[in-house]
Motif scaffolding. Structure first.
Motif: not given
Ligand code: NAD
Ligand code: MG
Length: 367
Positions: A19-31, A212-221
């Motif tokens: 599972r890949i996504g922003e702020d998902i560590l806090k849901d680890l137990g549920a998943k 270029p967006l990956l280098a800027e760490r754009q979240p979706d990319v």
């Protein structure tokens, strides 16, 4: 923001999710609850390192709290040195002292070092307990957390002792990448570029466009680059689970020269990814002679690596020394040095190359 789920389906193994996504560590137990439901754990052990623990251990433990079982933790020193006999011995002893049982679960919270070490601890303690990977570097999200290789180093060489154990679940919470420095970021980008070029036109040209967006760490990319890399790696591993059928060799693109550079420059002088990127530049040029690699590919790859912050290394060594280092690599067979060469994007060949050809190309490349 939505999370992406990639299912890893390896013949003979239980399927698992990445599972890949922003702020998902806090849901680890549920998943994890449905994943662990067949055998609810009596205890969970989180293994982390001295850099990662102060940043993310608390969130991870809070995330796991919903599972309702005791959660213990151990912290190992940060860095490659922790992948050693002494530290694994301490980890095994700590597992016994904490009363971990067969139904326990080990959570690897950290980069590839923690992933390999904790994976090996989990694979060997009581002949194997379940392991959950929570990768915190870009490299570990795109590469080491998927595929089941675990292990430690010996004085005689890297990764000489280990096992294959597929994780039960992988949680790549991309927000943790915010604290990763540029060197570690670019290191992961090298493995993404490798994966894209070996995989397909679709992945490679998507990456060229989004570099270029990956280098800027754009979240979706970032999320998509990780997901595509995981899909690629999972596909390769599914065809060659234990690295015995040759298919998994493609993951070593850029690594033949890369490993030699790491060794000769002194381990840690350059990041693994920076050395691999140099190896990719060289392999593509060798491919022009031996595999019909088109010039456009060589140029597109150079430009891509530049954009990802993987510029040409300010390093050189005598061609003979580089060749000897390649021959000492554990992956060399009967003295012949083998290279993964890109005949084209998405079309690789494994080629045994004679010494004279390698020396000639090394001299050309390093001048
Ligand atoms: P690493 O685990 O040493 O992490 C790099 C550095 O970043 C460390 O100092 C770590 O403490 C720190 N760090 C980790 N996460 C962080 C975060 N979110 N914020 C700030 N700092 C953070 O190195 P790596 O590059 O992740 O992994 C390299 C290891 O992976 C090597 O030992 C290699 O052999 C192994 N590996 C294994 C596989 C496999 O298939 N099992 C594949 C590739 C590499
Ligand atoms: Mg690598």
């Amino acid at each position: 923001m939505a999370a992406t789920r990639v299912v890893v389906d390896i013949p003979g193994e239980r399927q698992y999710d990445v599972r890949i996504g922003e702020d998902i560590l806090k849901d680890l137990g549920a998943k994890l609850a449905p994943v662990l439901e067949v055998q609810p754990p009596s205890r969970i052990l989180v293994i982390s390192d001295s850099n990662v623990a102060p940043l993310y251990l608390e969130t991870c433990k809070q995330g796991l709290a919903t599972l309702g079982c005791p959660v213990s933790d151990i912290t190992v020193p940060a860095g490659e040195e922790a992948k050693c006999v002494e530290v694994i011995g301490e980890v095994w002893s700590a597992m016994a002292a904490l009363g971990l049982a067969r139904d326990s679960v080990v959570v690897a919270l950290g980069g590839g070092v923690v992933g390999d070490l904790a994976g090996f601890a989990g694979a060997t303690y009581m002949r194997g307990v379940r392991v959950v990977q929570v990768p915190t570097t870009l490299l570990s999200m795109v590469d080491s957390s998927v595929g089941g290789k675990t292990g430690i180093n010996l004085d005689a060489g890297k990764n000489l002792v280990g096992t294959f154990l597929q994780p039960s679940y992988v949680c790549a919470s991309t927000d943790v990448l915010a604290t990763l420095d540029e060197r570690e970021w670019a290191c992961g980008c090298a493995e993404i570029a490798k994966s894209a070029l070996i995989d397909s036109d679709d992945f490679f040209f998507w990456l060229v466009e989004n570099a270029p967006l990956l280098a800027e760490r754009q979240p979706d990319v970032v999320r998509e680059a990780i997901a595509r890399s995981v899909v690629f790696k999972a596909g390769v591993v599914a065809q060659d689970k234990t690295e015995s059928r040759g298919v998994r060799e493609c993951l070593n693109y850029g690594h033949t020269l890369g490993h030699a550079i790491e060794t000769l420059a002194g381990y840690g002088t350059y990041s693994h990814g920076a050395a691999v990127a140099e190896g990719m530049r060289f392999a593509a040029r060798l491919g022009q002679t031996l595999a019909g690699t088109p010039l456009e590919l060589v140029e597109a790859q150079d430009a891509l690596l530049d954009q990802l912050g993987l510029s040409v290394l300010d390093w050189k060594a005598p061609a003979e020394d580089i060749l000897n280092a390649m021959k000492r690599d554990k992956k060399a067979r009967q003295g012949a040095v083998r290279f993964v060469l890109p005949a084209d994007v998405g079309a690789w060949e494994l080629v045994s190359v004679d010494d004279d050809t390698i020396l000639e190309h090394l001299r050309l490349y390093f001048g």
